[in-house]
Structures are given as C-alpha cells and as structure tokens.
Design an enzyme around this catalytic site. Structure first.
Site, PDB file in Angstrom:
ATOM      1  N   ASP A   3       1.101  -1.255   0.098  1.00  0.00           N
ATOM      2  CA  ASP A   3      -0.010   0.026  -0.070  1.00  0.00           C
ATOM      3  C   ASP A   3       0.813   1.207   0.005  1.00  0.00           C
ATOM      4  O   ASP A   3       2.070   1.189   0.227  1.00  0.00           O
ATOM      5  CB  ASP A   3      -0.854  -0.140   1.243  1.00  0.00           C
ATOM      6  CG  ASP A   3      -1.608   1.245   1.457  1.00  0.00           C
ATOM      7  OD1 ASP A   3      -2.159   1.567   0.500  1.00  0.00           O
ATOM      8  OD2 ASP A   3      -1.420   1.583   2.526  1.00  0.00           O
TER       9      ASP A   3
ATOM     10  N   ASP B 120      -0.206   5.248   0.957  1.00  0.00           N
ATOM     11  CA  ASP B 120      -0.427   6.143   1.978  1.00  0.00           C
ATOM     12  C   ASP B 120      -0.420   5.602   3.396  1.00  0.00           C
ATOM     13  O   ASP B 120      -1.118   4.637   3.579  1.00  0.00           O
ATOM     14  CB  ASP B 120      -1.794   6.871   1.850  1.00  0.00           C
ATOM     15  CG  ASP B 120      -1.923   7.824   0.485  1.00  0.00           C
ATOM     16  OD1 ASP B 120      -0.866   8.439   0.558  1.00  0.00           O
ATOM     17  OD2 ASP B 120      -2.648   7.522  -0.269  1.00  0.00           O
TER      18      ASP B 120
HETATM   19  P1  TMP Z   1      -3.873   4.174   0.193  1.00  0.00           P
HETATM   20  O1  TMP Z   1      -4.466   2.891  -0.227  1.00  0.00           O
HETATM   21  O2  TMP Z   1      -2.486   4.528  -0.655  1.00  0.00           O
HETATM   22  O3  TMP Z   1      -3.521   3.880   1.821  1.00  0.00           O
HETATM   23  O4  TMP Z   1      -4.735   5.513   0.093  1.00  0.00           O
HETATM   24  C1  TMP Z   1      -5.906   5.529   0.598  1.00  0.00           C
HETATM   25  C2  TMP Z   1      -5.906   6.376   1.811  1.00  0.00           C
HETATM   26  O5  TMP Z   1      -6.215   7.708   1.258  1.00  0.00           O
HETATM   27  C3  TMP Z   1      -7.039   6.115   2.783  1.00  0.00           C
HETATM   28  O6  TMP Z   1      -6.665   5.613   4.085  1.00  0.00           O
HETATM   29  C4  TMP Z   1      -7.755   7.497   2.935  1.00  0.00           C
HETATM   30  C5  TMP Z   1      -6.969   8.664   2.337  1.00  0.00           C
HETATM   31  N1  TMP Z   1      -7.938   9.531   1.766  1.00  0.00           N
HETATM   32  C6  TMP Z   1      -7.558  11.017   2.181  1.00  0.00           C
HETATM   33  O7  TMP Z   1      -6.750  11.119   2.860  1.00  0.00           O
HETATM   34  N2  TMP Z   1      -8.251  11.922   1.604  1.00  0.00           N
HETATM   35  C7  TMP Z   1      -9.555  11.742   0.849  1.00  0.00           C
HETATM   36  O8  TMP Z   1      -9.914  12.547   0.066  1.00  0.00           O
HETATM   37  C8  TMP Z   1      -9.582  10.404   0.376  1.00  0.00           C
HETATM   38  C9  TMP Z   1     -10.638  10.173  -0.606  1.00  0.00           C
HETATM   39  C10 TMP Z   1      -8.936   9.158   0.971  1.00  0.00           C
HETATM   40 MG    MG Z   2      -2.964   3.225   3.442  1.00  0.00          MG
END
Ligand code: TMP
Ligand code: MG
Length: 297
Positions: A49, A51
């Site tokens: 993953d 974030d």
């Molecule tokens: P990931 O799959 O790379 O972890 O990314 C998804 C993450 O993004 C999830 O944990 C929620 C976050 N997110 C935000 O921070 N802001 C937003 O507006 C959205 C739609 C998701």
């Molecule tokens: Mg994540």
C-alpha cells in the site's frame, strides 16, 4: 527442526524482537521467512500500500499528508474546496477505521467519499504541471529506511507493486522526488485524466478505494507480466482492506503480511493481530521489512 528455525531468525532478524512488533504466531512467521529465504529473491514479489504504509503517518507529533491531502494547496484548489475536503475527511475517515463496522458496511460509504472528493477535484480544474510543485511544498515523507527498501528491491530485481487508493500521479511524483522510482516499481492507483491543455477532466478506470483492492488485484495485478511465477509475497499495508492486495497472485506459496498500526491503536490492536502476520505499532520506519528483505535476498 522448528527449534533451529527459531534460533536462525532470532540471530538473523533481531528487529523482530523489538517491543513494537506484535505477532499472533511467531513460529509461523519464522517458518515463512525461512522458506522464503530458501526460495530466494527470484521467487519474491513485494506488494505494498502507499499512504501511511510507505509514507509516514506522523512526524514530531504532526500528521503527515496522504496523496489526496497533498492536493490541499492553493496552487491547485481554492479554500472552499479544501474546507469541503476536510469536512469529508472528518466524516468518512472515522468510518474507514471503525472496528465496529464490517468491510461490507464500509464499502458503499468509501465509494461515496472517493466519488465526492474526485468530483470536487475535477471542478477545480487542477493543472498537471502544478502537481510537482504541490508535492515539493507538502510535508509528505516516506518512512525512515525507504531508500534501503527501494534500492535493495531494485538491486535484486524483485518487483515492487505499489497498490494505492490514493492519487497515482501524486504518488509517482513523491517517489520520483525521492529518487526511488526504479524500473522494478509498478503502480496501480487512481490516475488523473487531463485534457489536451493539461487540465484535470476525470479519473481513469475503475475507482480504487480502501475496501475494493481485491477487484483491482484480480483485474489488474494478476495480469502484470513482471509478477508472474513469483509465488512468495511480502505484503505491507496499514488497513485491513490492504490484505486483499495479493488476491490476484496465482498459486502463492508463502504470503507474509505486515500491518502498520498507526492510529486508534488500543481499539484496533486485536483485529490487526488476528489479521496480519506481523503488526508494527507506531513504528514510523521500514526497519522490520528491511531486515526481513536483508535476510531473504
Ligand atoms: P492508500 O490506499 O494509498 O492507503 O490510500 C488511501 C487513503 O487515502 C485512505 O486511507 C484514505 C485516504 N484519503 C484521504 O486522505 N483523503 C481523501 O480525500 C480520500 C478520498 C482518501
Ligand atoms: Mg494506506
């Protein structure tokens, strides 16, 4: 035989003894690592993953941005849009990490969150040529040890699939600016689609959110030629939804899952221990994955 394996990994991977490392079945983890080491780098793929897994969750007590949050910059979006995105975050993020709701229950709400945010971003007419500047001006940080992590996988020609529900264009810019976007890196994410003047007009393909990675794994990851024949998987994530990222791997032999538990630690500890092979509590580094990779490759 088991006894020998225990000793082996204690000596070889001292990082597993850190108190931030939790394991439901330590001996199973050690056996898996051992058999991945026996098979070698040629059988390995890493699926991660992005974030809050490859990037830091916090630094000096301050929350770090996700790829979506990096877009919260006046070069790209106005104050009203930023405010609305923060409101949506305050509404939906607690749902995303709520242990009292099932993934099925969360799924439609996540679709709602992502759809609303993407619609807002499109209304802002974001310019492609401003994304690099937004990443530069952001606080986004890859976890400590990221250079070793990316470089080692590249040197050993181990494919790294980054599977993210974030924004692909921003994600790529983060790893490019950190000089680790090596040829072994493949990204599956939500990519922006720009018109001929370089203005955002839509998002490409099937929407990826936190709880539908399984579909992406089956439709996209399963087809990646570079991952074929690699039956050992090291999986890294920070959400229970990330556990389905390896569902597209055909005939897996060993899958070792590592979960970063960043937030709501006490509430989520039990479910993380029951779901991931290794749980890292408030660990802002890639030390544990790096030590395992050092042993395997
Ligand atoms: P990931 O799959 O790379 O972890 O990314 C998804 C993450 O993004 C999830 O944990 C929620 C976050 N997110 C935000 O921070 N802001 C937003 O507006 C959205 C739609 C998701
Ligand atoms: Mg994540």
């Amino acid at each position: 035989v088991l006894g020998i394996w225990h000793q082996l990994s204690k000596k070889e991977i001292p990082e597993l003894a850190k108190c931030s490392v939790l394991m439901r079945e330590r001996s199973k983890v050690e056996e898996t690592i051992y058999s991945m080491q026996q098979a070698g780098a040629g059988s390995l793929q890493v699926i991660s993953d992005f974030d809050m897994t490859l990037t830091r969750f916090a630094y000096n007590g301050k929350r770090m941005p996700t790829t979506h949050n990096i877009l919260d910059n006046r070069l790209l979006i106005n104050e009203a849009c930023a405010k609305r995105m923060r409101e949506l975050m305050n509404t939906y993020y607690p749902i995303e990490i709520d242990t009292n709701r099932s993934a099925e229950e969360k799924l439609p709400l996540m679709v709602e969150w992502w759809t609303k945010v993407h619609k807002l971003l499109i209304q802002q007419k974001i310019r492609k040529d401003m994304l690099g500047m937004a990443v530069k001006e952001s606080n986004a940080m890859l976890r400590d040890g990221y250079k070793q992590f990316f470089d080692r996988l590249s040197e050993n020609q181990v494919p790294l699939l980054i599977f993210s529900a974030g924004v692909g264009d921003v994600l790529e810019e983060v790893i490019r600016q950190n000089h680790v976007f090596h040829p072994n890196v493949h990204v599956i994410s939500n990519y922006m689609d720009f018109d001929h003047t370089g203005v955002l007009r839509s998002f490409q393909g099937q929407l990826i959110h936190t709880f539908n990675k399984r579909e992406g794994a089956l439709s996209q990851a399963a087809g990646l030629r570079q991952l074929k024949g690699r039956s050992n998987v090291l999986l890294l994530g920070d959400s229970l939804g990330d556990l389905t990222m390896a569902d597209g791997v055909s005939e897996p032999k060993n899958i070792l899952t590592i979960g970063f538990l960043n937030d709501q630690v006490e509430e989520r500890k039990e479910s993380y221990i029951n779901s991931f092979d290794i749980v890292l509590v408030n660990d802002e580094t890639l030390d544990v994955p790096n030590s395992i990779l050092r042993y395997i490759t």
